[in-house]
Design an enzyme around this catalytic site. Structure first.
Site, PDB file in Angstrom:
ATOM      1  CE1 TYR A 106      -3.270  -2.722  -0.040  1.00 34.70           C
ATOM      2  CE2 TYR A 106      -3.787  -2.286   2.248  1.00 34.70           C
ATOM      3  CZ  TYR A 106      -4.021  -2.988   1.083  1.00 34.70           C
ATOM      4  OH  TYR A 106      -4.988  -3.950   1.039  1.00 34.70           O
ATOM      5  CE  LYS A 166       0.551 -16.861  -2.611  1.00 37.26           C
ATOM      6  NZ  LYS A 166      -0.083 -18.146  -3.022  1.00 37.26           N
ATOM      7  CG  ASP A 220      -2.440 -19.865  -1.146  1.00 39.02           C
ATOM      8  OD1 ASP A 220      -1.575 -19.821  -0.240  1.00 39.02           O
ATOM      9  OD2 ASP A 220      -2.284 -20.529  -2.189  1.00 39.02           O
ATOM     10  CG  ASP A 225      -7.170  -4.440   3.897  1.00 33.94           C
ATOM     11  OD1 ASP A 225      -8.125  -4.377   4.682  1.00 33.94           O
ATOM     12  OD2 ASP A 225      -7.033  -3.678   2.922  1.00 33.94           O
ATOM     13  CG  ASP A 234     -12.298  -6.733   6.372  1.00 35.72           C
ATOM     14  OD1 ASP A 234     -11.966  -6.242   7.472  1.00 35.72           O
ATOM     15  OD2 ASP A 234     -12.619  -6.035   5.398  1.00 35.72           O
TER      16      ASP A 234
END
Ligand code: NAD
Length: 368
Positions: free
Chosen positions: A141, A192, A225, A249, A253
């Site tokens: 970001y 990852k 994942d 992020d 959620d």
């Protein structure tokens, strides 16, 4: 020495829910020798109305000096047309930036009484208690270059840069290991590394820090994942999850929504330890200012009250007091009291203030 708490209630339902937090703080002062002094400042649209900016320099200095800052929520349609730099959210973003809050903590806690409201089966979510630690100030970001380039042949090219340094990884991992020691003593580090160099570095640095300073904490490493799948399949396997800004992020959620409504979700953002071992911290509900119900007395104050429970545990090192507050919320829900957002058939619908009353009553009963 007394504790110095700054409340910035903000806009919309912010002042309503923070009013109940203030009463809970008062209860701990009276009954658990908490010894907190509370002061108030403006942030958000209300600050713009009073001072023409979303947060003043004086408030930033007060926030830096406070032991903990509690925010309600900012924003609302009233301020849709104010200049971009003065919009309500700018106040919150500046607070986070100036306090250098790089660690975002989002718990996913399932209260037994609300387990049937989850999209997953009761037996999968009941008793769930996960903490997601998300790196908040680095990664894709913020990384440069971050741009869209016109290639001149009808094509455009967009770049975001995922970048992490050793020190950024080590400081967020240290927060996660510290938290785990106050909870179930397990950390799952998520990246990852199979396809990303930043994932390779993340994995190596977390393992190295673990071996050097936190070998008493159990560490697992998981690909992001797979973590998404495991959260949906068997979320109770996790205690603390630590991950980068982007994965955090999304995964926070997902984890939060396993258990409930927006009105139930607390959060914390923590900074680095200073020379005196003090950590800057901002506690806030995940929800916004809910202009649609502001002023009606219907807002659920539990997210904000549970944010105070997080502060008891993580800033003030009063784990038993935090347990008590979470038990009180659990009891009120088990007794069938609900605000409109979590209302279920056959339960008793109450408003913001009555929810505060019930939680204070439960605290008194459980404390007896
Ligand atoms: P929101 O979270 O304010 O509301 C979404 C929905 O959830 C609304 O229907 C609302 O009534 C309900 N809701 C939220 N909190 C509740 C509570 N405690 N009890 C009962 N119901 C609750 O999100 P939004 O409507 O997208 O945004 C409204 C304003 O809040 C906007 O100006 C937005 O920018 C701002 N916002 C601020 C923050 C923050 O201060 N951290 C976060 C998100 C949104």
């Amino acid at each position: 020495m007394s504790k110095n708490i700054l409340i910035v209630a903000g806009d919309g339902i912010g002042p309503e829910v923070m009013g109940e937090v203030k009463r809970v703080i008062g209860w701990y002062n009276d009954n658990r020798k908490f010894d907190a002094v509370v002061s108030h400042e403006l942030v958000g649209g209300c600050c713009y109305d009073a001072h023409g900016v979303a947060v003043t320099d004086e408030t930033i200095e007060k926030a830096k000096a406070a032991d903990a800052v509690f925010l309600g929520a900012v924003g609302g349609p009233k301020w849709d047309k104010v200049p971009y730099e003065a919009r309500p959210e700018a106040g919150l973003l500046r607070l986070r930036k100036d306090l250098e809050l790089f660690a975002n903590l989002r718990p996913a806690l399932c209260f037994a009484a609300l387990a049937d409201a989850s999209s997953l089966k009761r037996e999968i979510v009941e008793g769930l208690d996960i903490m997601i630690v998300r790196e908040l100030t680095g990664g894709v970001y913020f990384g440069e270059p971050k741009e869209i380039t016109d290639l001149g042949n009808g094509e455009r090219r967009a770049v975001d840069t995922q970048v992490y340094t050793t020190s950024e990884i080590r400081r967020i991992a240290a927060v996660a290991f510290d938290l785990a020691r106050k909870r179930g003593n397990r950390v799952t580090s998520v990246e990852k590394r199979n396809v990303m160099k930043s994932g390779v570095l993340w994995h190596e640095e977390v393992v190295k820090l673990h071996d050097e300073q936190f070998s008493d904490v159990k560490l697992d490493n998981m690909l992001a994942d797979n973590c998404g799948m495991q959260l949906a399949k068997n979320p109770r396997q996790f205690d603390v999850i630590v991950t980068d800004n982007l994965f955090g992020d999304m995964l926070s959620d997902v984890a939060a929504m396993l258990t409930g409504s927006l009105g139930m979700l607390p959060s914390a953002s923590l900074g680095a330890k200073d020379a005196n071992g003090k950590t800057k911290s901002l506690y806030e509900p995940v929800h916004g200012s809910a202009p649609d119900i502001a002023g009606t007395g219907a807002a659920n104050p539990i997210a904000s009250i549970l944010s105070f429970a997080m502060a008891l545990r993580y800033t003030f090192d009063r784990g038993a007091c935090a347990d008590l507050l979470e038990k009180a919320v659990d009891k009120v829900l088990a007794d069938g009291y609900r605000t409109a957002d979590i209302m279920q058939a056959g339960k008793t619908r109450i408003g913001t203030k009555e929810m505060g009353d019930q939680i204070l009553k439960a605290l008194g009963e459980l404390n007896a």
